[in-house]
Design a protein around this motif. Sequence first.
Motif, PDB file in Angstrom:
ATOM      1  N   ILE A 133      45.082  -6.613  43.043  1.00  0.00           N
ATOM      2  CA  ILE A 133      45.547  -5.339  43.589  1.00  0.00           C
ATOM      3  C   ILE A 133      45.193  -5.317  45.063  1.00  0.00           C
ATOM      4  O   ILE A 133      44.053  -5.585  45.443  1.00  0.00           O
ATOM      5  CB  ILE A 133      44.904  -4.160  42.850  1.00  0.00           C
ATOM      6  CG1 ILE A 133      45.349  -4.179  41.381  1.00  0.00           C
ATOM      7  CG2 ILE A 133      45.270  -2.836  43.521  1.00  0.00           C
ATOM      8  CD1 ILE A 133      44.667  -3.156  40.514  1.00  0.00           C
ATOM      9  N   ASP A 134      46.190  -5.007  45.889  1.00  0.00           N
ATOM     10  CA  ASP A 134      45.986  -4.899  47.331  1.00  0.00           C
ATOM     11  C   ASP A 134      46.733  -3.665  47.822  1.00  0.00           C
ATOM     12  O   ASP A 134      47.924  -3.495  47.528  1.00  0.00           O
ATOM     13  CB  ASP A 134      46.491  -6.157  48.041  1.00  0.00           C
ATOM     14  CG  ASP A 134      46.222  -6.109  49.537  1.00  0.00           C
ATOM     15  OD1 ASP A 134      45.103  -5.724  49.927  1.00  0.00           O
ATOM     16  OD2 ASP A 134      47.137  -6.456  50.305  1.00  0.00           O
ATOM     17  N   ASP A 135      46.048  -2.796  48.545  1.00  0.00           N
ATOM     18  CA  ASP A 135      46.624  -1.541  49.049  1.00  0.00           C
ATOM     19  C   ASP A 135      47.253  -0.715  47.933  1.00  0.00           C
ATOM     20  O   ASP A 135      48.322  -0.128  48.105  1.00  0.00           O
ATOM     21  CB  ASP A 135      47.666  -1.813  50.144  1.00  0.00           C
ATOM     22  CG  ASP A 135      47.032  -2.388  51.399  1.00  0.00           C
ATOM     23  OD1 ASP A 135      45.854  -2.071  51.657  1.00  0.00           O
ATOM     24  OD2 ASP A 135      47.709  -3.157  52.110  1.00  0.00           O
ATOM     25  N   GLY A 136      46.617  -0.705  46.765  1.00  0.00           N
ATOM     26  CA  GLY A 136      47.090   0.113  45.656  1.00  0.00           C
ATOM     27  C   GLY A 136      48.271  -0.450  44.896  1.00  0.00           C
ATOM     28  O   GLY A 136      48.774   0.185  43.976  1.00  0.00           O
ATOM     29  N   GLN A 137      48.734  -1.645  45.258  1.00  0.00           N
ATOM     30  CA  GLN A 137      49.877  -2.248  44.567  1.00  0.00           C
ATOM     31  C   GLN A 137      49.414  -3.482  43.790  1.00  0.00           C
ATOM     32  O   GLN A 137      48.587  -4.256  44.275  1.00  0.00           O
ATOM     33  CB  GLN A 137      50.964  -2.650  45.562  1.00  0.00           C
ATOM     34  CG  GLN A 137      52.219  -3.169  44.876  1.00  0.00           C
ATOM     35  CD  GLN A 137      53.381  -3.328  45.841  1.00  0.00           C
ATOM     36  OE1 GLN A 137      53.262  -3.043  47.024  1.00  0.00           O
ATOM     37  NE2 GLN A 137      54.500  -3.771  45.332  1.00  0.00           N
ATOM     38  N   CYS A 138      49.957  -3.653  42.593  1.00  0.00           N
ATOM     39  CA  CYS A 138      49.612  -4.789  41.745  1.00  0.00           C
ATOM     40  C   CYS A 138      50.524  -5.967  42.091  1.00  0.00           C
ATOM     41  O   CYS A 138      51.747  -5.814  42.189  1.00  0.00           O
ATOM     42  CB  CYS A 138      49.775  -4.392  40.279  1.00  0.00           C
ATOM     43  SG  CYS A 138      49.194  -5.644  39.134  1.00  0.00           S
ATOM     44  N   TRP A 139      49.929  -7.145  42.275  1.00  0.00           N
ATOM     45  CA  TRP A 139      50.660  -8.353  42.664  1.00  0.00           C
ATOM     46  C   TRP A 139      50.401  -9.470  41.658  1.00  0.00           C
ATOM     47  O   TRP A 139      49.342  -9.517  41.045  1.00  0.00           O
ATOM     48  CB  TRP A 139      50.202  -8.832  44.030  1.00  0.00           C
ATOM     49  CG  TRP A 139      50.441  -7.858  45.142  1.00  0.00           C
ATOM     50  CD1 TRP A 139      49.609  -6.848  45.528  1.00  0.00           C
ATOM     51  CD2 TRP A 139      51.572  -7.784  46.001  1.00  0.00           C
ATOM     52  NE1 TRP A 139      50.154  -6.162  46.577  1.00  0.00           N
ATOM     53  CE2 TRP A 139      51.358  -6.714  46.894  1.00  0.00           C
ATOM     54  CE3 TRP A 139      52.744  -8.525  46.110  1.00  0.00           C
ATOM     55  CZ2 TRP A 139      52.281  -6.363  47.874  1.00  0.00           C
ATOM     56  CZ3 TRP A 139      53.655  -8.175  47.096  1.00  0.00           C
ATOM     57  CH2 TRP A 139      53.424  -7.108  47.958  1.00  0.00           C
ATOM     58  N   PRO A 180      55.364  -8.547  43.947  1.00  0.00           N
ATOM     59  CA  PRO A 180      54.928  -7.323  43.271  1.00  0.00           C
ATOM     60  C   PRO A 180      55.136  -7.446  41.759  1.00  0.00           C
ATOM     61  O   PRO A 180      56.161  -7.945  41.298  1.00  0.00           O
ATOM     62  CB  PRO A 180      55.840  -6.232  43.846  1.00  0.00           C
ATOM     63  CG  PRO A 180      56.363  -6.798  45.126  1.00  0.00           C
ATOM     64  CD  PRO A 180      56.414  -8.278  44.936  1.00  0.00           C
ATOM     65  N   LYS A 188      55.847  -5.270  39.642  1.00  0.00           N
ATOM     66  CA  LYS A 188      56.950  -4.460  39.123  1.00  0.00           C
ATOM     67  C   LYS A 188      58.319  -5.133  39.332  1.00  0.00           C
ATOM     68  O   LYS A 188      59.302  -4.687  38.774  1.00  0.00           O
ATOM     69  CB  LYS A 188      56.943  -3.070  39.751  1.00  0.00           C
ATOM     70  CG  LYS A 188      57.151  -3.059  41.248  1.00  0.00           C
ATOM     71  CD  LYS A 188      57.019  -1.655  41.795  1.00  0.00           C
ATOM     72  CE  LYS A 188      57.148  -1.680  43.317  1.00  0.00           C
ATOM     73  NZ  LYS A 188      56.937  -0.370  43.893  1.00  0.00           N
ATOM     74  N   HIS A 189      58.366  -6.203  40.104  1.00  0.00           N
ATOM     75  CA  HIS A 189      59.620  -6.931  40.339  1.00  0.00           C
ATOM     76  C   HIS A 189      59.747  -8.089  39.355  1.00  0.00           C
ATOM     77  O   HIS A 189      58.741  -8.594  38.861  1.00  0.00           O
ATOM     78  CB  HIS A 189      59.673  -7.478  41.763  1.00  0.00           C
ATOM     79  CG  HIS A 189      59.787  -6.406  42.803  1.00  0.00           C
ATOM     80  ND1 HIS A 189      59.792  -6.681  44.140  1.00  0.00           N
ATOM     81  CD2 HIS A 189      59.880  -5.055  42.719  1.00  0.00           C
ATOM     82  CE1 HIS A 189      59.891  -5.557  44.827  1.00  0.00           C
ATOM     83  NE2 HIS A 189      59.937  -4.567  43.978  1.00  0.00           N
TER      84      HIS A 189
END
Length: 128
Positions: free
Chosen positions: A72-78, A92, A94-95
Amino acid sequence: AEKKHPKPRGRMPLGATGWDHATGTWQYPPGVLPQSPRKRARRASVKARRKWEGESSDEDPPPAVAAGAVFIDDGQCWLVYKREDDVVYYYPAKHPKPTEETYLAACEHSGADEVAAWIAATHERADA
């Protein structure tokens, strides 16, 4: 009796007793709920670890950055797509997963040490 619905390929779902060609559904005994087919567990491959430059017995090696690793970086899951030498390509979560042909356009990239730090920080937050 004419077969209207051919039996699907693959494994029979857990608990199923057979295939009904007339309705095109799996048959289950009374009281048994349908479940997904079993998947074979893959054996983890074990490769000999390469020594990194400057390694000594009192230093910890940098954490592994492998395909499929989550951070997780800057609130986004990668998700890590792949690692090429010291460059890590990630996208990401979600992609959809990129392909070999599209990953350069679809993925972001950073140095392996930076991504390893993000993965370690994510695991530390999860353990806390």
